[in-house]
Design a protein around this motif. Structure first.
Motif, PDB file in Angstrom:
ATOM      1  N   SER A   1      -7.862 -10.184   7.706  1.00  0.00           N
ATOM      2  CA  SER A   1      -6.705 -10.896   8.207  1.00  0.00           C
ATOM      3  C   SER A   1      -6.969 -11.402   9.624  1.00  0.00           C
ATOM      4  CB  SER A   1      -5.509  -9.947   8.146  1.00  0.00           C
ATOM      5  OG  SER A   1      -4.439 -10.430   8.848  1.00  0.00           O
TER       6      SER A   1
ATOM      7  N   PHE B   1     -20.007 -16.423   8.003  1.00  0.00           N
ATOM      8  CA  PHE B   1     -20.419 -16.425   9.394  1.00  0.00           C
ATOM      9  C   PHE B   1     -20.978 -17.792   9.769  1.00  0.00           C
ATOM     10  CE2 PHE B   1     -23.255 -15.288  12.890  1.00  0.00           C
ATOM     11  CZ  PHE B   1     -22.361 -14.598  13.681  1.00  0.00           C
TER      12      PHE B   1
ATOM     13  N   MET C   1     -16.163 -13.167  17.409  1.00  0.00           N
ATOM     14  CA  MET C   1     -16.375 -13.336  15.990  1.00  0.00           C
ATOM     15  C   MET C   1     -17.581 -12.531  15.501  1.00  0.00           C
ATOM     16  SD  MET C   1     -16.709 -16.802  13.888  1.00  0.00           S
ATOM     17  CE  MET C   1     -18.466 -16.902  14.240  1.00  0.00           C
ATOM     18  N   ASN C   2     -18.665 -12.570  16.296  1.00  0.00           N
ATOM     19  CA  ASN C   2     -19.832 -11.770  15.912  1.00  0.00           C
ATOM     20  C   ASN C   2     -19.430 -10.312  15.735  1.00  0.00           C
ATOM     21  OD1 ASN C   2     -21.110 -14.135  16.320  1.00  0.00           O
ATOM     22  ND2 ASN C   2     -22.624 -13.364  17.795  1.00  0.00           N
ATOM     23  N   LEU C   3     -18.647  -9.813  16.690  1.00  0.00           N
ATOM     24  CA  LEU C   3     -18.252  -8.419  16.639  1.00  0.00           C
ATOM     25  C   LEU C   3     -17.365  -8.162  15.419  1.00  0.00           C
ATOM     26  CD1 LEU C   3     -18.528  -5.792  18.020  1.00  0.00           C
ATOM     27  CD2 LEU C   3     -16.613  -6.345  19.481  1.00  0.00           C
TER      28      LEU C   3
ATOM     29  N   ARG D   1       0.824  -1.203   0.000  1.00  0.00           N
ATOM     30  CA  ARG D   1       0.000   0.000   0.000  1.00  0.00           C
ATOM     31  C   ARG D   1       0.857   1.251   0.000  1.00  0.00           C
ATOM     32  NH1 ARG D   1      -4.116  -2.054   2.823  1.00  0.00           N
ATOM     33  NH2 ARG D   1      -2.770  -1.967   4.641  1.00  0.00           N
TER      34      ARG D   1
ATOM     35  N   PHE E   1     -17.372  -9.772  12.631  1.00  0.00           N
ATOM     36  CA  PHE E   1     -18.208  -9.753  11.428  1.00  0.00           C
ATOM     37  C   PHE E   1     -18.906  -8.411  11.281  1.00  0.00           C
ATOM     38  CE2 PHE E   1     -17.912 -14.336  10.797  1.00  0.00           C
ATOM     39  CZ  PHE E   1     -17.886 -14.365   9.424  1.00  0.00           C
ATOM     40  N   SER E   2     -19.389  -7.910  12.411  1.00  0.00           N
ATOM     41  CA  SER E   2     -20.118  -6.639  12.348  1.00  0.00           C
ATOM     42  C   SER E   2     -19.179  -5.509  11.922  1.00  0.00           C
ATOM     43  CB  SER E   2     -20.787  -6.377  13.692  1.00  0.00           C
ATOM     44  OG  SER E   2     -20.496  -5.122  14.200  1.00  0.00           O
TER      45      SER E   2
ATOM     46  N   ARG F   1     -16.611   1.517   2.761  1.00  0.00           N
ATOM     47  CA  ARG F   1     -15.899   1.567   1.500  1.00  0.00           C
ATOM     48  C   ARG F   1     -16.858   1.878   0.354  1.00  0.00           C
ATOM     49  NH1 ARG F   1     -13.449  -2.849  -2.193  1.00  0.00           N
ATOM     50  NH2 ARG F   1     -15.512  -3.643  -1.735  1.00  0.00           N
ATOM     51  N   ARG F   2     -18.034   1.241   0.410  1.00  0.00           N
ATOM     52  CA  ARG F   2     -19.023   1.490  -0.628  1.00  0.00           C
ATOM     53  C   ARG F   2     -19.504   2.940  -0.604  1.00  0.00           C
ATOM     54  NH1 ARG F   2     -21.179  -3.441  -0.709  1.00  0.00           N
ATOM     55  NH2 ARG F   2     -22.125  -2.927   1.271  1.00  0.00           N
TER      56      ARG F   2
ATOM     57  N   THR G   1     -17.041  -2.610   5.060  1.00  0.00           N
ATOM     58  CA  THR G   1     -17.413  -2.831   3.672  1.00  0.00           C
ATOM     59  C   THR G   1     -18.391  -1.769   3.210  1.00  0.00           C
ATOM     60  OG1 THR G   1     -17.122  -5.190   3.992  1.00  0.00           O
ATOM     61  CG2 THR G   1     -18.359  -4.515   2.055  1.00  0.00           C
TER      62      THR G   1
ATOM     63  N   SER H   1      -7.638  -0.422   3.985  1.00  0.00           N
ATOM     64  CA  SER H   1      -6.619  -1.019   4.845  1.00  0.00           C
ATOM     65  C   SER H   1      -7.249  -1.635   6.097  1.00  0.00           C
ATOM     66  CB  SER H   1      -5.575   0.043   5.185  1.00  0.00           C
ATOM     67  OG  SER H   1      -5.269   0.061   6.530  1.00  0.00           O
TER      68      SER H   1
ATOM     69  N   HIS I   1     -18.441  -5.829   8.270  1.00  0.00           N
ATOM     70  CA  HIS I   1     -19.605  -5.423   7.496  1.00  0.00           C
ATOM     71  C   HIS I   1     -19.671  -3.905   7.393  1.00  0.00           C
ATOM     72  CE1 HIS I   1     -23.930  -4.790   6.740  1.00  0.00           C
ATOM     73  NE2 HIS I   1     -23.746  -5.805   5.932  1.00  0.00           N
TER      74      HIS I   1
ATOM     75  N   LYS J   1     -22.688   2.968  16.754  1.00  0.00           N
ATOM     76  CA  LYS J   1     -23.280   2.574  15.482  1.00  0.00           C
ATOM     77  C   LYS J   1     -22.980   3.634  14.436  1.00  0.00           C
ATOM     78  CE  LYS J   1     -26.936  -0.504  16.832  1.00  0.00           C
ATOM     79  NZ  LYS J   1     -28.378  -0.648  17.066  1.00  0.00           N
TER      80      LYS J   1
ATOM     81  N   GLU K   1      -8.886  -4.861   5.124  1.00  0.00           N
ATOM     82  CA  GLU K   1      -7.924  -5.956   4.982  1.00  0.00           C
ATOM     83  C   GLU K   1      -7.476  -6.463   6.342  1.00  0.00           C
ATOM     84  OE1 GLU K   1      -4.618  -5.072   2.394  1.00  0.00           O
ATOM     85  OE2 GLU K   1      -5.973  -4.503   0.787  1.00  0.00           O
ATOM     86  N   THR K   2      -7.267  -5.527   7.291  1.00  0.00           N
ATOM     87  CA  THR K   2      -6.910  -5.956   8.639  1.00  0.00           C
ATOM     88  C   THR K   2      -8.020  -6.832   9.208  1.00  0.00           C
ATOM     89  OG1 THR K   2      -5.708  -3.901   8.930  1.00  0.00           O
ATOM     90  CG2 THR K   2      -6.223  -5.133  10.915  1.00  0.00           C
TER      91      THR K   2
END
Lengths: 363, 363, 363, 363, 363
Positions: D275, E279, D209-211, C224, D213-214, D223-224, D220, D268, D217, D122, D271-272
């Motif tokens: 990872s 998930f 893991m739930n956190l 990057r 994923f959130s 970024r959009r 993402t 970035s 999300h 949030k 990606e973290t």
């Protein structure tokens, strides 16, 4: 279409002189047919002696010379001289590794593409080369048998526009026929994917996966074949060569549309294949999970009970419980209590809920 | 071709003056051969004293000076002065990290590329530098031994067009020979992948996977090598340098086609490698599943039965069943009933269906 | 190079006036050195009072003002006025989040880039800002210590072209020195990846994986960092600013080549990292498989045998087999038969084939 | 900033007339404030009756009309007529699904973008619409409360350049303030990722893991959101509209730089996040492996021993070993030998090597 | 909207003459309605005899001929002659595999697109073809029933601009209505994804996964449908055809915006789907881990204890411990010590920490 064979690729020695024709001795010998026509002309014959061709050039509005078999370098060389083809283009004719492409050599246009067919459930790709000149089309195929008969039929019956147009329209008709023949090939894979989906929803096994891998592999190589076909069709449809007339360009644009459709179909089937693979793998994962649950429930319930039974199977002389009147029944009771306790604990943890009917299935 | 060695890359101190030649003392010393020719001229000799070159420049239609070995900075520097090369281009000659590229320095054209070969099943890449001037080609190789002998042979025998064309056609012939030599290297990987596929369909183990990783790794670096080769060939084929004449451009375009084919082959083998990897991993998954099933079936059937046996092995005094006449047979009967019950339950769940013959295999 | 510290990024209040310098009080105070030279001029000194600079501008062919430390907004502001810099460019100097970039402000050229170094096995990135004017280069660094000493040395010794060229060549020399310093950083990761590969082929554990993740993470952020460096080098090499002369452009193009090489190296190491990760995961998978096999073999052989022993350990009074003479030996025989039977079944299933020596290892 | 609420998106009936304003009755009613200024002018007030606006247009160098709340179609319509806005642009104001964009309607410029904030951990995104005319800026926000107060403050205090520049500079200042407010939002995710990393290196569980994923999300969707912001900033910075003067373009280019930085940050962090997810999954895998090892070691050692004990627990009458003097001790000895033998075999296989301290951790 | 049926795609024989209409006999027969209007004109009727159309062309400012059903080649052919359509465009009307596209045939403009609807939770796509001429719009649909009624209503009521504009605005209105109808379809998938998320956070099973796969598959094909819609809208919005007037271009640009929004929505839902899949898979992994822990704890505690019990259940005559007074209690004590020891060891290893409440859930 008669049974085709996969030709051995001729080994090209690195550093060979450019323009050298590398011909494998096992390839079929060339068989030449001509179809010459115009609004009022028509001639179709098989050429036994290559010199018969000399006088035909330029006499007909369109002369289509089709060569099946590349097994004789001198014939190809002779045709190259007769039609004034560039040695590099001739080299490409015999190099069976060509991507679909268009090369503009000013006095003529060289086009290479792959003709696909399914034989015994296997994908078969044959290289076809086209040379377009002012009033001729020269085609080279690896072996006999092709999907161009409908075009021949139309010329014979003077059907459609082909008889009133020039050689460029014949080139279009041939390429269109070959591209059209890709659709049934792709649809065959669609059918296979549907079969595989059914198997995976039912009882998938290693054989299912092997087949799925093979289908995915084929679709990947189909996509690799189709990508340059699209480029080639685009190059033709936007060609600035004087050999292609504007009305034919409109038709070639239609060809390009079909190539794009094919590429999207291949892409879409490939994605379906990947998705089925993921589905299969997650089913395996799920099933492993279920097997583990069964094992764990059984082992977890009975191993402690067996331990208790083992304790009272010990042969110590002084074990007071053994001599009580109801010891046995008390221990049996404790065992039953423990066993059912764990059983209900598993129900509580949700390990034993009945499987929901999977009435909803992926479409 | 004689056995090659992998050269240590010379360490370049950060901040060095641009144009400094970084030469490692372990590199072979330069050995110079010349090949000078024209339609009626021919001279081939090894140069012992570098000053022999001074008088040769411009005397022949084409002068090809080939230098094997970069181990002496002063020789390279001297050649740079003699042929009026830019110091940055000379620096690139000794910096073995070059990507394939074309740099246009107006009075001459610098081209770098990698020459590939397989030695003892290992991929070997050697950097070759070309300088094209109005009537000379100057080439630098890391070590002796190359794939250019067919070109030398053609010049010696006055075969092909090379003797009637200028230096640009010689450059093309050399690059074409090097690109042609990529094909057997890639085909070697094709063969390895086929071997690996057979192993994976048979009895794959950790060694198979190690090998597969190594092949994938090589293919990835091949792709990385080929990507700039394609760019370089494209840059040459569309060069506007006056040093390259239009007829040679047609031939360079053919070179570009080959580079594209190579890249597609590498891409396709790499995809096959990835697909084999996935296949291997899903086989492992499947096999684990099967092992778990065997374990679960055995444990689930026998653990409860062992528990029952344990119960009647307890030494309580008052266990009425022990004293009945048929107790033993009843218990054995119950055990058999339970055991077979579970066995049939597993059959019902489909855990024991025989493996389908995997007569279909990925192609 | 002395030990560097990672600076806290100054918090910028959203909505601040554009051109505001956000300086963190913990940052080092600016230390200014100048190096002024021309073919016949030379001056090097540390500036204690910033007003010493006033008279120097324009007196030398090239004036290089280097500022180490951004901890004082007024000094930066003063330099901005003195050299007529745009407030937005000054704001960028103190905003440590800059991507490498070139901004053309007509009277001067602003370039930002990252200077990389490894300290205690950790990647350290420092932002360096360059202003190129007609006869000056102004550089800002976060802290003291840099990789530019070879350039200083060359100026002092009047070595190379730098003393005969203008400020643009100095800018090139500085950027080239910084880009050159990226190579040892990347090579450090190459070494680490090789160590990791050895560990993974040997006895990988969680620590190996943690390290691998950390290396991959660093390589991702290196990529990057390098991506905009390539863009910046390209922008400079194709700059149309009158501040950069055509001969310098040739050198900047060499810089761009190096940046591309760096990016490819980073990409290639990152791919190696991913591949090692996959390799590690599939090793884990394989090993799990082997563990499961051992467990399953032992359990599957002995659980049924233990059941049989349990049956004859029951205490029923009426168990005829117990009283036969050879019952014990018959049962032992049956057990041996069953045990070996299962053992050979596992051999037949290939669960017990000896591990092949993995003499082939990924390269 | 006061607590914001997420507005229900108004349902737009398919096929509605273009230019129809779809307003949801639950939305807040519009509240209008104006801020009018010039070098020597200043007026700030809340507008109760919309007709107060009629006389103000054109009287001030810059008129900024800010509308909080879109809950009344007629007000918006009236403003549209007053400022001569295109019906399609007005429709976009109330359609809360807009991507950030710039539409040039010649007499005015429509810009839509998202204003981000964090509320109770949030992510909250509010659509802001800007109309730039020759001497006005009209802004529409979903609800009251924004990050534009620093700009208001600067106007009130006549600070910075804003009071001497035209409406285009005001537009820049507003957009810059909104883009600046993205940074703290992104930094909040950086903090969360660091917390998550610590958890994963320590004792990760399903909640971690739930956190994760959130967070992934959110990143993402950030970024959009940011992708079109970058495009919008680029479109403004390179706008050819006469409404934007060249000096402002320089500032807008700075905005674009910030948008690019934001996008890279989001990329970035994403990606973290990925990872960390991989890291988490491979930890799970590792841990499963360790659990399996414990189970296998225990079971493999004791199951065969228990079998031996079971054999000598059988009640056959004729079992000679039972009656020997040292039988018991011999059997115990054999058991110990077997047990330790397997134990050392596991050590030999490396299943029992102590865990290396993971003193190196991912950074 | 009445219940629709999925039409069988007519099989096109490869090599068919270009321009051949391939019509499947099971398709509905064409039903024709016209709607002709101008500022002062209005006519709406169903056409029973196709020749009724002959006189209508050119008499009205805008003539909209809508054909529902493609089951009769001669009708389509007749319309083609009447409106002077290109045979290739007519062929595209009946080939139901068209991607959305715009073809400019100079005297008219051919546009193909897909009309989406949800029926019984299934995605239904119908091909609609548009021909735009100077004063007519001709539309072909596969079956009766569409989402164009609001446009018809507006024409009937002379609402909006449609009655004062030319045929190009009608084309825009129709395309806009169809694109608007995509939004509810996409929102239906949003709802399903939310349901699925809840299931996955609760008690996911195989049925959940099947559904998730089906939703992902639909979203992938939606994306594939929307991609060319965006291109088509872009091609219309930037069309240089004289058939489309500049004011309509502004409206078409709005259409393009909507198409881009749709594509982003589809992309975003698809990513959500993938994220849910990951998930789900990591939940499965976690759960497997937990099951393994339970099994391992139970087995590891009780298997050694059972072994000890087995030892003292052996029937050797000479087992001194059996005859001691407290042997039994000592052994029981040792067992308890071992059992609790292992239990606490597991607690120490963290295998028995209570599950944290997952109060934080992905949003």
């Amino acid at each position: 279409m008669k049974k085709k064979i996969r030709l051995k690729r001729a080994t090209r020695k690195p550093g060979m002189m450019p323009g050298t024709l590398t011909v494998d001795p096992t390839w079929p010998k060339p068989a030449i047919q001509i179809l010459a026509y115009g609004p009022d002309q028509y001639l179709e014959k098989r050429i036994a002696d290559i010199h018969e061709l000399d006088g035909l050039i330029g006499k007909y509005q369109v002369l289509w010379v089709n060569v099946d078999g590349l097994g004789d370098a001198s014939t190809i060389q002779y045709l190259g001289q007769l039609f004034k083809l560039h040695p590099l283009a001739l080299e490409d004719v015999t190099s069976l590794r060509q991507r679909s492409k268009v090369d503009d050599y000013e006095t003529n246009l060289y086009t290479a593409m792959k003709m696909l067919s399914m034989q015994d459930e296997k994908l078969f790709a044959e290289q076809v080369s086209f040379f377009l000149g002012p009033n001729f089309v020269l085609t080279f195929q690896e072996v006999e048998g092709d999907c161009l008969d409908p075009v021949r039929e139309r010329i014979r019956k003077k059907g459609g526009m082909v008889c009133n147009m020039n050689a460029d329209y014949l080139l279009y008709s041939l390429i269109d026929a070959i591209i059209d023949a890709y659709f049934p090939v792709l649809e065959a894979y669609d059918v296979r994917l549907e079969d595989l989906e059914e198997e995976i929803l039912g009882k998938p096994d290693q054989a299912t996966m092997n087949l799925l891998f093979s289908v995915k592999h084929d679709l990947t190589s189909l996509r690799r074949t189709l990508w340059p076909v699209r480029e080639m069709a685009g190059a033709l449809a936007h060609s600035e060569s004087p050999l292609i007339s504007p009305p034919t360009l409109v038709y070639l644009r239609d060809c390009q549309d079909h190539a794009v459709q094919l590429l999207e179909l291949a892409e879409s089937y490939r994605e379906t294949g990947s998705s089925l693979m993921d589905f299969y793998l997650s089913s395996i994962s799920n099933r492993m999970n279920e097997i583990m649950k069964v094992l764990t429930i059984i082992a977890t319930i009975f191993i402690p009970l067996t331990f208790i039974a083992g304790v009272y199977g010990m042969n110590f002389e002084n074990m007071p419980e053994l001599h009580t009147r109801d010891g046995y029944f008390v221990v049996i009771g404790i065992m039953a209590f423990l066993g059912f306790g764990m059983f209900f604990w598993f129900i509580h943890k949700g390990w034993l809920t009945p499987k929901r009917k999977t009435h909803r299935r992926p479409q």
